[in-house]
Write an enzyme that holds these catalytic residues in place. Structure first.
Site, PDB file in Angstrom:
ATOM      1  N   GLY A  14     -30.023  -2.768   1.821  1.00  0.00           N
ATOM      2  CA  GLY A  14     -31.267  -3.662   1.591  1.00  0.00           C
ATOM      3  C   GLY A  14     -32.197  -2.594   0.523  1.00  0.00           C
ATOM      4  N   ALA A  15     -31.186  -1.751  -0.530  1.00  0.00           N
ATOM      5  CA  ALA A  15     -31.879  -0.651  -1.548  1.00  0.00           C
ATOM      6  C   ALA A  15     -33.049  -1.691  -2.123  1.00  0.00           C
ATOM      7  CB  ALA A  15     -31.297  -0.582  -1.852  1.00  0.00           C
ATOM      8  N   ASN A  92     -30.290   0.053   6.172  1.00  0.00           N
ATOM      9  CA  ASN A  92     -31.603   0.151   6.193  1.00  0.00           C
ATOM     10  C   ASN A  92     -32.046  -1.643   6.203  1.00  0.00           C
ATOM     11  OD1 ASN A  92     -34.787   0.083   5.453  1.00  0.00           O
ATOM     12  ND2 ASN A  92     -33.623  -1.220   3.784  1.00  0.00           N
ATOM     13  N   TYR A 158     -35.490  -9.458  17.411  1.00  0.00           N
ATOM     14  CA  TYR A 158     -35.890  -8.061  16.833  1.00  0.00           C
ATOM     15  C   TYR A 158     -35.028  -7.114  17.951  1.00  0.00           C
ATOM     16  CZ  TYR A 158     -37.519  -4.532  13.366  1.00  0.00           C
ATOM     17  OH  TYR A 158     -38.201  -3.931  12.321  1.00  0.00           O
ATOM     18  N   VAL A 159     -36.102  -6.832  19.188  1.00  0.00           N
ATOM     19  CA  VAL A 159     -35.998  -5.624  19.682  1.00  0.00           C
ATOM     20  C   VAL A 159     -34.678  -6.011  20.354  1.00  0.00           C
ATOM     21  CG1 VAL A 159     -36.194  -4.633  22.173  1.00  0.00           C
ATOM     22  CG2 VAL A 159     -38.321  -5.267  20.721  1.00  0.00           C
ATOM     23  N   ALA A 160     -33.901  -7.082  20.738  1.00  0.00           N
ATOM     24  CA  ALA A 160     -32.538  -6.858  21.116  1.00  0.00           C
ATOM     25  C   ALA A 160     -31.733  -6.259  19.923  1.00  0.00           C
ATOM     26  CB  ALA A 160     -32.623  -8.593  21.183  1.00  0.00           C
ATOM     27  N   LYS A 162     -32.031  -4.663  17.162  1.00  0.00           N
ATOM     28  CA  LYS A 162     -32.559  -3.002  17.725  1.00  0.00           C
ATOM     29  C   LYS A 162     -31.912  -2.095  18.723  1.00  0.00           C
ATOM     30  CE  LYS A 162     -33.893  -3.322  13.196  1.00  0.00           C
ATOM     31  NZ  LYS A 162     -33.474  -2.511  11.924  1.00  0.00           N
TER      32      LYS A 162
END
Length: 253
Positions: A14-15, A92, A158-160, A162
């Protein structure tokens, strides 16, 4: 004492993203050659490659879908041919999507977060850690989020993803530590990036109220933490989840 990555090669997934491009440039400024992964923004990848080469470092751009194992293996082969062994992996990349409540969030968004947070990390580990084991050295760094500790409404997918990623990193740190490979996570808060500098900062007074340092962090703050973890100065730190959020979230003991 200085932060010196000379002679090292880093991969940043993801640069071309808001954080990714600053992480990649910072690693290059510290002396590393950099492999720049991108998903679709070829022009930004080429621009970033030129900026890194202007610093006197080598760079290569690689397009890949990091949610697919064969694509990650092909990425590894391409980077190896261009730059050689990868010493530092920075995971990333993440799929972006609109946040909604659990009852409204499409199931596909949970799948995309699992694939881009958990499976990306697994595929990168399988692809790059064996060579690190051979060298008895390496850095494996993931970009997590303060949201993993907040669990606020609409953050569920998102939380799941991460929090699942966090589990992989903690286990991996224990599995590869004997080979002098460190595995750590940087967890940004709500970060100021180039997009906001260009378009105007979003209103953030309410957010700052809960931040002990009374400001939002910047993309450079995140990149600095990544560079530190990539360096010899962090050689005895592994298994860590490190918020870079001005104290907005604080892991407890």
């Amino acid at each position: 004492m200085k932060l010196d990555l000379s002679g090292q090669t880093a991969l940043v997934t993801g640069a071309t993203g808001e954080l990714g491009r600053v992480i990649a440039r910072t690693l290059a400024e510290c002396g590393a050659d950099v492999a720049l992964h991108y998903h679709s923004n070829e022009s930004k990848a080429a621009e970033l490659k030129g900026a890194i080469e202007a610093l006197g470092r080598r760079a290569v751009t690689v397009k890949a879908d990091i949610t697919k194992q064969e694509a990650v293996e092909e990425l590894r082969r391409t980077v190896a041919a261009a730059l050689g062994h990868v010493d530092i992996v920075v995971a990333n990349a993440v799929v972006q999507y609109p946040w909604q409540s659990v009852l409204e969030q499409p199931v596909e968004d949970y799948t995309s977060q699992f694939e881009s947070c958990v499976l990306q990390s697994v595929f990168l580990a399988k692809a790059f850690i064996p060579a690190m084991i051979g060298k008895k050295a390496g850095r494996f760094i993931g970009i997590n989020t303060e949201c993993a500790m907040q669990n606020f409404p609409t953050q569920s997918a998102y939380v799941a993803g991460k929090r699942g990623m966090d589990g992989v990193y903690r286990v991996l740190a224990k599995e590869v530590g004997e080979h002098q490979i460190t595995v750590n996570q940087v967890a940004p808060g709500w970060t100021i990036s180039e997009r906001e500098r260009t378009s105007g900062l979003a209103e953030s007074a309410d957010y700052i109220k809960s931040v002990p340092l009374k400001r939002r962090g910047t993309d450079q703050d995140i990149a600095n933490a990544v560079a530190f973890l990539a360096s010899d100065l962090a050689g005895f730190i592994t298994g860590a989840y490190i918020p870079v959020s001005g104290g907005n979230v604080m892991p407890t003991i």
